[in-house]
Design a protein around this motif. Sequence first.
Motif, short mmCIF file in Angstrom:
data_model
loop_
_atom_site.label_atom_id
_atom_site.label_comp_id
_atom_site.label_asym_id
_atom_site.label_seq_id
_atom_site.Cartn_x
_atom_site.Cartn_y
_atom_site.Cartn_z
N ARG A 190 0.83 -1.21 0.00
CA ARG A 190 0.00 0.00 0.00
C ARG A 190 0.86 1.26 0.00
NH1 ARG A 190 -2.78 0.11 4.88
NH2 ARG A 190 -1.81 -1.82 5.60
N THR A 191 1.97 1.24 0.73
CA THR A 191 2.89 2.38 0.71
C THR A 191 3.41 2.60 -0.71
OG1 THR A 191 3.57 2.00 3.00
CG2 THR A 191 5.06 3.28 1.63
N ASP A 192 3.74 1.53 -1.38
CA ASP A 192 4.26 1.62 -2.74
C ASP A 192 3.20 2.15 -3.69
OD1 ASP A 192 6.37 1.29 -4.54
OD2 ASP A 192 5.59 -0.63 -5.22
N PHE A 193 1.97 1.63 -3.60
CA PHE A 193 0.89 2.11 -4.45
C PHE A 193 0.64 3.60 -4.20
CE2 PHE A 193 -1.23 -2.37 -4.46
CZ PHE A 193 -0.26 -2.81 -5.33
N GLY A 194 0.68 4.00 -2.92
CA GLY A 194 0.47 5.40 -2.60
C GLY A 194 1.55 6.28 -3.16
N MET A 195 2.80 5.81 -3.15
CA MET A 195 3.89 6.58 -3.73
C MET A 195 3.70 6.70 -5.24
SD MET A 195 6.91 6.31 -5.63
CE MET A 195 7.41 4.59 -5.53
N VAL A 196 3.31 5.60 -5.89
CA VAL A 196 3.13 5.63 -7.34
C VAL A 196 2.02 6.60 -7.74
CG1 VAL A 196 2.34 4.24 -9.29
CG2 VAL A 196 4.07 3.33 -7.76
N SER A 197 0.91 6.59 -7.01
CA SER A 197 -0.23 7.43 -7.40
C SER A 197 -0.04 8.89 -7.02
CB SER A 197 -1.52 6.89 -6.78
OG SER A 197 -1.45 6.92 -5.37
N SER A 198 0.67 9.15 -5.91
CA SER A 198 0.81 10.53 -5.45
C SER A 198 2.14 11.16 -5.85
CB SER A 198 0.70 10.57 -3.92
OG SER A 198 1.83 9.96 -3.31
N GLY A 199 3.14 10.33 -6.12
CA GLY A 199 4.46 10.87 -6.41
C GLY A 199 5.22 11.34 -5.18
N LYS A 200 4.66 11.15 -4.00
CA LYS A 200 5.29 11.63 -2.77
C LYS A 200 6.27 10.60 -2.23
CE LYS A 200 1.31 14.47 -1.43
NZ LYS A 200 0.25 14.68 -0.41
N THR A 201 7.43 11.06 -1.81
CA THR A 201 8.44 10.18 -1.23
C THR A 201 9.41 11.00 -0.39
OG1 THR A 201 10.36 8.80 -1.74
CG2 THR A 201 9.69 10.35 -3.43
N PRO A 202 9.88 10.46 0.72
CA PRO A 202 10.86 11.18 1.54
C PRO A 202 12.28 11.12 0.99
CG PRO A 202 10.34 9.09 2.57
CD PRO A 202 9.42 9.22 1.38
N VAL A 203 12.51 10.40 -0.11
CA VAL A 203 13.86 10.30 -0.66
C VAL A 203 14.07 11.19 -1.87
CG1 VAL A 203 14.09 7.94 0.19
CG2 VAL A 203 13.32 8.31 -2.16
N GLY A 204 13.15 12.10 -2.13
CA GLY A 204 13.29 13.03 -3.24
C GLY A 204 12.58 12.58 -4.49
N ARG A 205 13.00 11.45 -5.04
CA ARG A 205 12.38 10.91 -6.25
C ARG A 205 12.80 9.47 -6.42
NH1 ARG A 205 13.50 10.22 -11.76
NH2 ARG A 205 11.66 10.47 -13.09
N VAL A 206 11.85 8.63 -6.84
CA VAL A 206 12.14 7.24 -7.18
C VAL A 206 12.10 7.12 -8.70
CG1 VAL A 206 11.37 4.84 -6.96
CG2 VAL A 206 11.16 6.41 -5.02
N PRO A 207 13.11 6.54 -9.33
CA PRO A 207 13.15 6.52 -10.81
C PRO A 207 12.08 5.61 -11.39
CG PRO A 207 14.90 5.14 -9.94
CD PRO A 207 14.28 5.85 -8.75
#
Length: 863
Positions: free
Chosen positions: A548-565
Amino acid sequence: MNPRTARAPAAPTNSESRTDYLREQRERHGRRAVAALPVEHPRELATALGRVTVELWGPPGIAVGQSQAWLPSFACPLARNALEWILRGRVAEVADLLVVPHTCDSLQALAAQVIDLGAGNIPAVTFYHPRNDDPLLRASFVRDELARYRAALERRLGPIADDALSDAVALHRESDLLARRLLDEGPREGLSEPERYALLRRREWTWVEDQIAELRGALERPALPPESRPGVPILLSGIVPEPPGFLEALAGAGLRVAADDLAGLGRRIPQKLPTVTGDPIEDLAARYESLAPCSTRTGHLERRIDHVVARARAAGVRGALFVVVSRCEPELFDLPQLREALRDAGIPSAVIETELEAALPGSLLTRIEAFAESVGDGDLRNPAPRGLGGLAAEHRAVQGAAPAAGQPRAEARGSDGKVPSPSMPRRLHHLLEARIAGPAALAVQSVRRLHKLQRKPSTPPFGPPLRVSVALRGILEQYYLEGRTADGARPVAWVTSGAPVEILRPLGYYVAYPENHAAICAARKKAQGLCEAAEREGYSRNLCSYARTDFGMVSSGKTPVGRVPRPDLLVTCTNICQTVAGWYRVLSRKLGVPLVIIDTPFLQGGLQPHQVRYVRRQIEDFAAVAERVAGRTLSMNKLDETVGLAQEASMLWGECLEMGRRRPAPWFGIEAFLYMAPMVILRGTDVPIRFYRKLLAELRERVARGIAGVEGERVRLLWDNLPVWSELRRMSDLLGKYRANFVAATYTHAWSDCADLLQPGDPFESAARTYASVLLNRDLATRARELADIGRRFHADGAVFHADRSCKPYSLGQHGLRERLATRHGLPGLVVEMDHSDPRDVAWDAAANRMEAFLEGLAGRES
């Protein structure tokens, strides 16, 4: 064997008439029974042995008592109820053997508890359903697995004659043909819908000749003409039409099942049977491959979606209703994607989630009635599909629609299927930021941090912080810095932690680990928001919080590491759980990226030759896909070198962990959860080797100087499962209060356990054996021995079992393991229920109270 006269349709499954029938078969006809868990399994072999198969679905509404001592509260209701029935001895009353098909992590855990820990005092055998998406490879494995399964039955119940097996295959084939007709031709005169379904479900527990006779009798009734069939036509999907009264409620609400996609019915009856070959094993394998796509078997998402939408359109349904057993991960992963595809086809849907209650609750009845009202007037008000946003929208625009599994999409990658060549500006930008300017800046930061750390006093009762913590932080920052500009400059793969990453390193991939990213999100208190974003898209809160964390990152683009490629390739390996297969299939569809699934059969009793062949072939296929996506050729010399680096890092990590055997341990055990990161995310490079050499040297220095991770160490503990990332600080404070230390953990040791198997020379064979043999892919007997050995070697006073809501393979056998460690090895244990990532499912105060009582008892015993 002659068919009997058709009986009247019986009550739905799990009725007492089932027991009466089985007793009659045994007493009057000498027919013994074999019990089987759902869903699909080769019933024909039991028939050839003169046994009737009775399927155990987990009786709805059974009072749970004994199973609570074996399973945590978040266990699947079907598995929980079935285990209760087994423990009460009700299964052993009618059956000599239990068959458990590996349809999910929950049933895998149930089988392991019965086989390895003796739950229910009944012998059991397993049948593994392959998850690989290659039909030829899957068919080959099914043939091998059928042969293994046949041999397992023969060892317990006697020889199976080839003629008897051929006769059984023919009888079940006829039953399939008749059942498909009764299911597809719809209502018949004098046979209500609940009665029709009850008759079809009697195939779960009646002798095949009786099935044939009853089905023939039903088909002799005239079919109702389409214009006279009452009710609004719908598609019914899910696992099983329970609790009792569900079908009656549908009829009462004015709904009619026009298309059946239930795992327990429509998906397990072939729509078109393959041609008979005369070889019964070959015929069984062909039948298996002819079944409809199902989440409980291969789970291929694209084929499943196409199948469901086609069935719905062909039947002219007005809506679709999904009845999902609570916490059924295989179904829950598919659900949002299925509903979106149906919505795009103009077919509204609704979901009913059931705990397998004894009767239909009023809340579910209300939902059925509301659904009926909506489809009745043609306006089911489903929420509009939410935009994917963020990384998913960005990547879909670039890559296009989802490709077939394991196949790069030619339109996005050129006619040869390669990733488009990196642009020179993109490569220069990546080189400058990730390899020149970034590392220079991080090196300066590391010097400053080291000076600051050396001036920082220790915080009693903990020893001084490790100097290599500065290097660890630099490694992680460099890793995520490289990822920010990697896509477009080099091929990018997202992989699960248990995947054979050694294949990707020589091809120049940047490798991202969504699990590691999710752990960082949890540790930085960002996971809950991302989980909630996924839940707003329709993903159940009962799914793994990493996913769910991964899906949320994919849909929102939010991440504490700046950006995931953005990935060019997705790679998952089922050796850690079946969850990852559903998780990555969703990612593949969302992002339009090819997916490779490396399926590792669960090792119940050791690694078998056909399993090694199956896994090796998949890794070889994975290498071919990785080459094609990267547009490069894999050098076997470089692959050997990479395998050697991975093995050396694994061994060094194991040496670091072994330092915990010292009294007192030279480092604080919770630190090991953080220091394992290089082993996970950079395996196959020289980075973890250099880091673990430094860590090992510093730990040896601390031993020589008498520095302890916990000053005045009093209690030494073994930890089982993932850590609770969101609560590391509070966990540390609690342990410090009692001068307690986690001197060892199965989670950290898992990354060194198979180091001896990972050998250069034949990297594909080595990888197949290594990645199939990881701890979570082995039976509970092996895990019990491993726990006992670690507890003994590390002089543990007790063990803490984290029953992790998000990790069923790790968690569902822990109650039995705790009992075995205590009774056979004198190592007391405590089970605490939390979640590794989602703080809403942690309940820290309750867990801390239990841990404090446990620690006080151990401290008192030690004194």
